[in-house]
Structure formats: C-alpha cells, structure tokens
Enzyme design. Structure first.
Site, PDB file in Angstrom:
ATOM      1  N   HIS A 169     -19.179 -40.047  49.893  1.00 29.54           N
ATOM      2  CA  HIS A 169     -18.255 -39.841  48.774  1.00 29.54           C
ATOM      3  C   HIS A 169     -17.594 -38.462  48.874  1.00 29.54           C
ATOM      4  O   HIS A 169     -16.397 -38.327  48.620  1.00 29.54           O
ATOM      5  CB  HIS A 169     -18.990 -39.966  47.437  1.00 29.54           C
ATOM      6  N   HIS A 200     -27.833 -37.245  46.365  1.00 30.52           N
ATOM      7  CA  HIS A 200     -27.738 -36.345  47.518  1.00 30.52           C
ATOM      8  C   HIS A 200     -28.331 -34.975  47.230  1.00 30.52           C
ATOM      9  O   HIS A 200     -28.410 -34.552  46.072  1.00 30.52           O
ATOM     10  CB  HIS A 200     -26.267 -36.121  47.897  1.00 30.52           C
TER      11      HIS A 200
HETATM   12  C1  LIG Z   1     -14.414 -52.204  56.104  1.00 33.11           C
HETATM   13  C2  LIG Z   1     -15.747 -51.843  55.592  1.00 33.11           C
HETATM   14  C3  LIG Z   1     -16.895 -51.902  56.519  1.00 33.11           C
HETATM   15  C4  LIG Z   1     -15.879 -51.429  54.326  1.00 33.11           C
HETATM   16  C5  LIG Z   1     -17.144 -50.987  53.717  1.00 33.11           C
HETATM   17  C6  LIG Z   1     -16.894 -50.124  52.519  1.00 33.11           C
HETATM   18  C7  LIG Z   1     -18.178 -49.592  52.017  1.00 33.11           C
HETATM   19  C8  LIG Z   1     -19.227 -50.519  51.561  1.00 33.11           C
HETATM   20  C9  LIG Z   1     -18.375 -48.280  52.017  1.00 33.11           C
HETATM   21  C10 LIG Z   1     -19.643 -47.645  51.580  1.00 33.11           C
HETATM   22  C11 LIG Z   1     -19.344 -46.588  50.602  1.00 33.11           C
HETATM   23  C12 LIG Z   1     -20.607 -45.894  50.225  1.00 33.11           C
HETATM   24  C13 LIG Z   1     -21.532 -46.564  49.321  1.00 33.11           C
HETATM   25  C14 LIG Z   1     -20.866 -44.698  50.778  1.00 33.11           C
HETATM   26  C15 LIG Z   1     -22.076 -43.930  50.479  1.00 33.11           C
HETATM   27  O1  LIG Z   1     -21.667 -42.738  49.911  1.00 33.11           O
HETATM   28  P1  LIG Z   1     -22.703 -41.562  49.730  1.00 33.11           P
HETATM   29  O2  LIG Z   1     -21.930 -40.478  49.056  1.00 33.11           O
HETATM   30  O3  LIG Z   1     -23.801 -42.059  48.893  1.00 33.11           O
HETATM   31  O4  LIG Z   1     -23.132 -41.183  51.101  1.00 33.11           O
END
Ligand SMILES: CC(C)=CCC/C(C)=C/CC/C(C)=C/COP(=O)(O)O
Length: 294
Positions: free
Chosen positions: A213, A255
């Site tokens: 994020h 985090h």
């Molecule tokens: C095209 C594709 C594979 C889309 C996936 C989008 C997706 C599920 C992204 C994940 C976003 C996310 C939960 C990131 C984690 O963020 P942190 O800040 O917790 O590391």
C-alpha cells in the site's frame, strides 16, 4: 584446533566450571571495559534461547581470544596477566558494528510499530477508528486502481489520455511485480498484533516487507503530481493521502514502520523507472495498435 579452556593454574576446565568461572567484569565474560560489557549484553539478547554460557563461548571465539590475549586461552601459570586491551582489539570483539546497528534499528522499529498499532483490533485504544483505516486501506489497494485504470483506458478518446493511462497501468503492474518478488525473498512476517482480515490478498501478502500500500501510494501520488494539472490544495491532499495510507498500515497493525518506509522509497523509485521507460506510440507501437485499428 582450539585448545581446551583452562583455569588460571593451567588445568583444563569442565564445562560447568568453565561457565561459572568468569564473573561479570572478567575478560571471558566480556567485562573489563565499557565496550565489552555492551558486546556481552548484545550477544545475550541476540536470540531468546541463547544463554550467557553460549555468549561467553562466542566471546571466546573472537580473534582476541584466539590470539591468546585472555588468561583462559591456554596460557601457562607462569605468564603474567596480559596488559589492558588496545583500542583495536576492543573493536575486534565487536563482531559487526553494522549488525548491531541493524539490530538496534529493528528493535526500535518493533517497539515503535507496536506503540503506533492503536487500531490493530476492535478493543485497541483507537479501535473505533478501524473502519476509517480500512477505508484508507481500500483507497490504496491494487484492485480499485487497476480496474479504474483499465476502465479509463478503454473509455479514453484522446491519444494523450491513453498514453498516460497505459503508463499508469504499466506502473501498477510493475509495482505489483516488485512488491511480490521482494516479499517472497524477504519473508518478513506481519506483526503479531495484526488481524489478517484484509480485502483480497495474494499469497505473498502474508509477508509484510515492503508495504504494497505504501509503495502504491507513493507511486500514485508521484504519478498524479507529474501528469495531472492540479491546484495546490489538491496537490497537498495527494501527498497527504499517500502519507496517511502509509501511516494507517502501521496503525492497523498490518506493518512495521520500516515496511512502510521502504514501501514509500520503493514507490518513489518505481515512478523514476516508469518515467525513464515512458511508453508512447513511438517506442511501443504494439501497445497502442488496438486504438490504431479503430
Ligand atoms: C492483476 C493482479 C494479480 C491483481 C491483484 C491485485 C491484488 C490482489 C493486490 C494485492 C494488494 C494488497 C492486498 C497488497 C498488500 O498490501 P500491504 O500494504 O499489506 O503490503
């Protein structure tokens, strides 16, 4: 081959005698100087199961011990006690200044992250703010940004707009790829106080370093500031949004502070990559062929 440890009369010491023969302040205990006491305490705190005997053994493995500077290093009874250690030997006892600095930084990181994790649960001190933090979480999530960009791309009727949105799509995919690879390599667990109740995650999202994020927020805000003509208050809001998204990750307990700090850095650098590789109908005509045919 290491010689057996001996007492001051030169007789070999049993394991128990060896571990009890040194007192705090003795050279084998890491004493005898402020620097060495610090070394001893840091060694002992390395890992929860490492006892002080182990730490003393580590001290005995140091180059100073091997050089025979300590009385317990196998010297005979006739030898006089060694003179005080010179400065450079004290430095040798300290195995890695960088290692100790990193460990200290990590300790501060864990302590600060726990303190700031005030929305980690419903019963936390700021638990009532959790819904707002989760809204911020969605505002920095990959799915709304990807879907919004794709929608804009297919609805756009200007070449300039398509070019910018195509690069935005490239930026978002690059960010997903880099964050996934780093998370899979580093494998740092999320803080213990985190509740794993996040909106759509990938399998690597059980890991916390770096914050996806935070990297996306930094990347997006830099992208927006460079490609949208915005009034100053909106520019300030854009930067503020990125900062608050990052802060909310720590407040939610998702985090540690260093995950977010590195995430910001990564997102900032990713924009530089996107800018450097800027896609246009001239350097990547295949990407724009879809619209050429219309
Ligand atoms: C095209 C594709 C594979 C889309 C996936 C989008 C997706 C599920 C992204 C994940 C976003 C996310 C939960 C990131 C984690 O963020 P942190 O800040 O917790 O590391």
């Amino acid at each position: 081959m290491p010689s057996p440890r001996r007492n001051t009369e030169g007789r070999p010491l049993s394991a128990s005698a060896s571990s009890s023969s040194s007192s705090p302040g003795s050279p084998a205990h890491g004493g005898g100087g402020a620097g060495r006491f610090e070394f001893q305490s840091l060694l002992s705190s390395r890992a929860p199961g490492v006892d002080s005997t182990c730490a003393r053994l580590r001290a005995s493995e140091s180059p100073v011990y091997r050089r025979g500077s300590f009385p317990l290093a196998g010297t005979g009874p006739s030898q006089a006690p060694p003179p005080a250690l010179p400065e450079d030997d004290r430095m040798d006892l300290n195995p890695s200044f960088l290692g100790i600095a990193l460990r200290s930084l990590l300790a501060i990181d864990l302590w600060l992250s726990k303190k700031l994790g005030v929305c980690a649960g419903e019963n936390s001190s700021w638990g009532s703010m959790r819904p707002l933090m989760k809204l911020l979480e969605i505002s920095g999530h990959g799915i709304p940004w990807l879907l919004g960009t794709l929608y804009g791309l297919f609805r756009s009727d200007s070449w300039a707009g398509r070019e910018v949105l195509m690069n935005l799509l490239f930026a978002l995919l690059l960010d997903l790829l880099l964050v996934t690879v780093i998370k899979a390599l580093v494998r740092r667990r999320r803080p213990a106080h985190n509740q794993m109740d996040m909106f759509v995650t990938l399998s690597v999202d059980k890991y916390s370093f770096p914050s996806g994020h935070a990297s996306r927020a930094a990347l997006m805000s830099r992208f927006i500031l460079n490609h949208l003509v915005l009034a100053i208050p909106l520019r300030v809001l854009t930067v503020l949004w990125a900062f608050i998204v990052g802060l909310s990750r720590v407040m939610l307990g998702r985090h540690n502070v260093t995950d977010v700090a590195f995430g910001f850095f990564l997102g900032y650098m990713q924009y530089s990559i996107v800018d450097y590789c800027w896609l246009s109908p001239h350097n990547a005509p295949a990407l724009f062929v879809l619209w050429n045919q219309q």
